[in-house]
Design an enzyme around this catalytic site. Sequence first.
Site, mmCIF file in Angstrom:
data_model
loop_
_atom_site.group_PDB
_atom_site.id
_atom_site.type_symbol
_atom_site.label_atom_id
_atom_site.label_comp_id
_atom_site.label_asym_id
_atom_site.label_seq_id
_atom_site.Cartn_x
_atom_site.Cartn_y
_atom_site.Cartn_z
ATOM 1 N N ALA A 195 0.915 -1.112 0.045
ATOM 2 C CA ALA A 195 0.072 0.099 0.072
ATOM 3 C C ALA A 195 0.782 1.230 -0.061
ATOM 4 C CB ALA A 195 -0.800 0.049 1.297
ATOM 5 N N ASP A 196 0.068 2.266 -0.473
ATOM 6 C CA ASP A 196 1.067 3.755 -0.472
ATOM 7 C C ASP A 196 0.742 4.484 0.843
ATOM 8 O OD1 ASP A 196 2.137 3.363 -3.107
ATOM 9 O OD2 ASP A 196 -0.036 3.641 -3.657
ATOM 10 N N LYS B 184 -3.978 3.091 -2.538
ATOM 11 C CA LYS B 184 -3.167 1.970 -3.446
ATOM 12 C C LYS B 184 -3.100 2.516 -4.826
ATOM 13 C CE LYS B 184 -3.303 -2.358 -3.060
ATOM 14 N NZ LYS B 184 -1.977 -2.410 -3.319
ATOM 15 N N GLY B 185 -2.238 2.030 -5.447
ATOM 16 C CA GLY B 185 -2.150 2.436 -6.969
ATOM 17 C C GLY B 185 -0.878 3.079 -7.374
ATOM 18 N N GLY B 186 -0.140 3.278 -6.602
ATOM 19 C CA GLY B 186 1.268 3.777 -6.754
ATOM 20 C C GLY B 186 1.822 3.282 -8.120
ATOM 21 N N GLY B 187 1.636 1.952 -8.425
ATOM 22 C CA GLY B 187 2.220 1.054 -9.119
ATOM 23 C C GLY B 187 1.303 0.959 -10.314
ATOM 24 N N GLU C 181 -5.866 -5.015 -8.469
ATOM 25 C CA GLU C 181 -5.757 -5.092 -6.787
ATOM 26 C C GLU C 181 -7.101 -4.928 -6.200
ATOM 27 O OE1 GLU C 181 -1.395 -3.329 -6.413
ATOM 28 O OE2 GLU C 181 -2.975 -1.837 -6.252
#
Length: 230
Positions: free
Chosen positions: A88-89, A99-102, A108
């Site tokens: 998680a970010d 989330k979703g930095g990647g 996910e």
Amino acid sequence: MTRQDELKKAAAAAAVERLESGMVVGLGTGSTARFALERISELIRNGRLKNIVGIPSSLRTETEARELGIPLTGFESHTSIDVTIDGADEVDPELNLIKGGGGALLREKVLAQASRRNIIIVDESKLSERLGTRWALPVEVVPFARAVEEHFLKSIGATVALRAPNGRAVATDQGNLLLDARFGPMGDPGRLAQQLSGRAGIVEHGLFVGLAHELFVAGTDGIRHLKRGA
Ligand code: 5RP
């Protein structure tokens, strides 16, 4: 390996200890989740984990898992997952997440919603009293709606940037775009999540509210294991 990487690896190893032979495992995306993949692969090779199958949360994770020899499956064969381990970010005290930095937030979240248990693994730099304090919220939009959803996000108080490192827009695994919406510290992430989910051009957003069951946080004082609602 940096100190932060050591912490990520330690959190990942602690979470992988919770896996048992025969499980369907959700495989997260990112550098912390990568350490979990490596540990799972090790335990498969030394025989401690048998008959494990993984469902990857991104094309990147799919490639990594294949390279590491982790057997994969899909929702066609298994409509529920026993345990998902993901990074998680940003994590708040209620175990709500950004989330979703990647860029893998959509898949996910599909995995998280299909999982009986979601275990989140972070180093202590990800902890935050209020989501949005440290991190912009990734929002996946269909290309057709980019301008209108950007306008909407600004109208509810965000500053917005198209994710485009080196001037080239990032395409998600679904071929969509990512808007990074900086809201600052959020008063009510659940309400914001609902507002965003009501927009047709927003495919998904990186607010994971009420989805994480457990958290392993690695820090200078060792590893803490937290459970939602405990
Ligand atoms: C990818 C994610 C990652 O889990 C998140 O960005 C954390 O990444 P890292 O472990 O590399 O810090 O949500 O979409």
